[in-house]
Design a protein around this motif. Structure first.
Motif, PDB file in Angstrom:
ATOM      1  N   TYR A 193       0.840  -1.194   0.000  1.00  0.00           N
ATOM      2  CA  TYR A 193       0.000   0.000   0.000  1.00  0.00           C
ATOM      3  C   TYR A 193       0.881   1.252   0.000  1.00  0.00           C
TER       4      TYR A 193
ATOM      5  N   CYS B 139      -5.091   5.619  -3.196  1.00  0.00           N
ATOM      6  CA  CYS B 139      -6.049   4.762  -3.903  1.00  0.00           C
ATOM      7  C   CYS B 139      -5.721   4.732  -5.396  1.00  0.00           C
TER       8      CYS B 139
ATOM      9  N   LEU C 157      -6.661   0.280  -4.964  1.00  0.00           N
ATOM     10  CA  LEU C 157      -7.624   0.437  -3.885  1.00  0.00           C
ATOM     11  C   LEU C 157      -8.733   1.420  -4.243  1.00  0.00           C
ATOM     12  N   ILE C 158      -9.962   1.052  -3.874  1.00  0.00           N
ATOM     13  CA  ILE C 158     -11.137   1.916  -3.984  1.00  0.00           C
ATOM     14  C   ILE C 158     -11.723   2.040  -2.588  1.00  0.00           C
ATOM     15  N   GLY C 159     -11.912   3.257  -2.107  1.00  0.00           N
ATOM     16  CA  GLY C 159     -12.457   3.458  -0.766  1.00  0.00           C
ATOM     17  C   GLY C 159     -13.888   3.972  -0.826  1.00  0.00           C
TER      18      GLY C 159
ATOM     19  N   TRP D 205     -12.912  -0.924   2.063  1.00  0.00           N
ATOM     20  CA  TRP D 205     -11.842  -1.014   1.076  1.00  0.00           C
ATOM     21  C   TRP D 205     -12.170  -2.105   0.060  1.00  0.00           C
TER      22      TRP D 205
ATOM     23  N   ARG E 236     -13.316   7.349  -2.710  1.00  0.00           N
ATOM     24  CA  ARG E 236     -11.901   7.678  -2.875  1.00  0.00           C
ATOM     25  C   ARG E 236     -11.325   6.767  -3.951  1.00  0.00           C
TER      26      ARG E 236
ATOM     27  N   TYR F 199      -6.884   9.453  -1.263  1.00  0.00           N
ATOM     28  CA  TYR F 199      -6.248   8.575  -0.279  1.00  0.00           C
ATOM     29  C   TYR F 199      -7.201   8.325   0.876  1.00  0.00           C
TER      30      TYR F 199
END
Length: 332
Positions: free
Chosen positions: A71, A135, A142-144, A186, A209, A214
């Protein structure tokens, strides 16, 4: 851990947490193949009750663990902003510099997984008490999904509505609890199409996000408290459901930013169905959320009777339903 906000005049159902435990839901998208050498769980051994004086050291230690797991991270201040100021302040670059100059201070564009780079950033910002996770970057992409609870929002109920309206499951995934009572979900996504950052576009109370954004990492200390992992959170983020990805990557509307007067953000029939399908423990939360959306669209009085009848179908009394709807009307 409360799953919805209590509201004046409403009974207090306590719904179960759909993401606390369980296997990935069917249709949630392809799951990663088992790996002979799985990536380490960066938060397996963290203890979040650290003394405040150790916050910078704790933030660095946890950022290094996250970086080791792939990450990309940056240091954050207590206000959740990048801790390093731009080297171009007062002399903006055209086009904007995103780190090509080699200096620090480019926000999320500085995010890195290399431990030496991470230590260099934190050494330049010894006041940092948290860390951000970029992200939309490999290997996790990553997708938040930020489910908000501030200012009367109910992001969790909003996500349930969107999931039922579009018929997709929300699989168990890494969940971070925020100091304000919200939560970050997440998900991992494909390299393309990119997911944009948005506020309330998917539904009221849901922020996204994506690329260029981020998430505040678990264990970070902010002015309002510490971000922590939810109990029994999975080791790795789940794949984003295909239907949800389609919603997140759809082009924004170009004709009307706001719905025309008298037209609710969600169809009235969908709000009624959402309330009628309430499982035990979610009846008041769903009714309150639907009544708030009706009020926001100017149809509160028009839909009150239909919402009351839908709530009675779930087992609530007419008195309970009317009290919840009245609470939504007072909130406006």
């Amino acid at each position: 851990m409360a799953m919805h906000r209590r509201h004046a005049g409403t009974p207090t159902d306590h719904p179960p947490d759909p993401w606390a435990v369980g296997r990935p839901a069917p249709g949630a998208g392809p799951q990663p193949d088992p790996q002979p050498n799985p990536q380490p769980n960066p938060w397996a051994d963290l203890r979040f009750a650290r003394p405040t004086a150790d916050a910078p050291a704790t933030a660095l230690a946890q950022a290094l663990l996250a970086a080791e797991a792939g990450y990309p991270v940056i240091p954050l201040t207590r206000s959740k902003l990048p801790a390093l100021r731009s080297p171009h302040r007062g002399h903006p670059e055209v086009p904007p510099c995103r780190g090509a100059c080699g200096r620090l201070g480019h926000g999320v564009h500085d995010a890195h997984t290399d431990p030496l780079a991470v230590r260099r950033m934190f050494a330049a910002a010894p006041w940092a008490t948290g860390y951000g996770i970029a992200c939309g970057r490999p290997p996790h992409q990553l997708i938040g999904i930020d489910l908000d609870t501030k200012n009367g929002a109910d992001g969790l109920t909003a996500l349930r509505f969107v999931a039922e309206q579009h018929d997709f499951p929300v699989p168990p995934t890494v969940t971070v609890l925020t100091p304000s009572g919200g939560r970050h979900l997440w998900f991992t996504g494909p390299p393309s199409p990119p997911v944009s950052n948005s506020v309330g576009r998917l539904a009221p109370g849901i922020d996204v996000r994506g690329t260029g954004g981020y998430l505040v990492g678990p264990g970070s200390l902010t002015t309002h408290g510490r971000y922590v992992l939810a109990p029994d959170t999975p080791r790795r983020p789940a794949s984003v459901p295909a239907t949800l990805l389609t919603l997140l990557t759809a082009p924004p509307p170009t004709t009307h930013r706001e719905p025309p007067y008298g037209v609710p953000p969600q169809p009235a029939a969908a709000l009624i169905r959402f309330v009628r399908a309430s499982p035990p423990g979610q009846r008041n939360a769903r009714l309150f959320w639907a009544a708030c959306r009706a009020e926001e669209s100017g149809l509160g009085q028009e839909l009150a009777a239909r919402l009351t009848e839908a709530a009675r179908h779930t087992g609530l009394s007419a008195e309970e339903a009317r009290a919840t709807i009245a609470s939504a009307a007072r909130r406006r």
